[in-house]
Design an enzyme around this catalytic site. Structure first.
Site, PDB file in Angstrom:
ATOM      1  N   SER A  19       0.421  -1.089   0.152  1.00  0.00           N
ATOM      2  CA  SER A  19       0.326   0.257   0.221  1.00  0.00           C
ATOM      3  C   SER A  19       0.635   1.299  -0.210  1.00  0.00           C
ATOM      4  CB  SER A  19      -1.204  -0.168   0.841  1.00  0.00           C
ATOM      5  OG  SER A  19       0.085  -0.230   2.309  1.00  0.00           O
ATOM      6  N   LYS A  32       0.685   4.095   7.572  1.00  0.00           N
ATOM      7  CA  LYS A  32       0.320   5.044   6.134  1.00  0.00           C
ATOM      8  C   LYS A  32       0.571   6.481   6.528  1.00  0.00           C
ATOM      9  CE  LYS A  32      -2.914   1.830   4.302  1.00  0.00           C
ATOM     10  NZ  LYS A  32      -2.165   0.778   4.991  1.00  0.00           N
TER      11      LYS A  32
END
Length: 202
Positions: free
Chosen positions: A119, A156
Site C-alpha cells: 500500500s 500510512k
C-alpha cells in the site's frame, strides 16, 4: 562498524562464547592458547584491533578486562506480526535484534517493523521491507506513521481533522482508511524514519 577479518571474527566469537559459558571474558593467555597464537601479546594485538573497530572495549589493568560492545541481544528489535490486543513491542512479537545504528535515522529509530503489503510502494516502502520507526505519538499531518486501529497495525500517511483520521496509502490501488475517533480505538505507535530493503543483508 568496520568489517572484521576472519581472524578477528574468530577472536570475537571466542570472547562471546567464553562469556556465555563462564560468565566472564577470557584472559589473553586463554585466547592465545585456544586460537594457537605463540604468545598472549599476539592476542593483545587482535584485541586492540577489535577495540579500534568498535566491537569491544579494553578495560585497562584487568587480566579479563574485555567488554563486548556488539552484543547480539542488543540492537534494534524487529517486530513481525502483531497479535490482537497486545503491545507492539511485546516479547512474542520480536523476531530478533539487528545491529543497525539507531542514529543512522533522524530522529533515532527505536525498532524495526516488517512491512506487509504494497500500500506504500509509491514512496519506496515494499512488502517485506524493514521499516525503521521512532516511537512517539508526537506526529503531524502528512507524516508516515505506524498506527493501530482497534487491533490492526498499519503504515500510512496521516491526515487528521477533528474527530476524523484518514490514513492515506501511497498506491492508487488502495483506498484511504477512515477512522472515526468517537467510535474506534486509534493509537499512533511511531513515526517512520527510514526503510531497509527486504532485510536481505541481515
Amino acid at each position: 562498524m568496520k568489517a572484521l577479518t576472519a581472524r578477528q571474527q574468530e577472536v570475537f566469537d571466542l570472547i562471546r562464547d567464553h562469556i556465555s559459558q563462564t560468565g566472564m571474558p577470557p584472559t589473553r593467555a586463554e585466547i592465545a592458547q585456544r586460537l594457537g597464537f605463540r604468545s598472549p601479546n599476539a592476542a593483545e594485538e587482535h584485541l586492540k584491533a577489535l577495540a579500534r573497530k568498535g566491537v569491544i572495549e579494553i578495560v585497562s589493568g584487568a587480566s579479563r578486562g574485555i567488554r563486548l560492545l556488539l552484543d547480539e541481544e542488543e540492537g534494534l528489535p524487529l517486530v513481525g506480526r502483531v497479535a490482537a490486543g497486545e503491545p507492539l513491542l511485546a516479547q512474542q512479537h520480536i523476531e530478533g535484534h539487528y545491529q543497525v545504528d539507531p542514529s543512522l535515522f533522524k530522529p533515532n529509530a527505536d525498532f524495526l517493523l516488517r512491512v506487509s503489503g504494497m500500500s506504500m510502494k509509491d514512496i519506496g516502502i515494499m512488502d517485506g521491507d524493514l521499516l525503521a520507526v521512532h516511537k512517539t505519538q508526537d506526529v503531524r499531518n502528512g507524516q508516515v506513521v505506524v498506527a493501530r486501529i482497534d487491533d490492526e497495525v498499519t503504515v500510512k500517511r496521516l491526515k487528521k481533522q477533528g474527530n476524523k483520521v484518514e490514513l492515506l496509502p501511497e498506491n492508487s490501488e488502495f483506498k484511504p482508511i477512515v477512522v472515526d475517533l468517537r467510535e474506534q480505538s486509534f493509537t499512533i505507535e511511531g513515526l517512520a524514519v527510514g526503510v531497509i530493503r527486504n532485510g536481505e543483508w541481515l
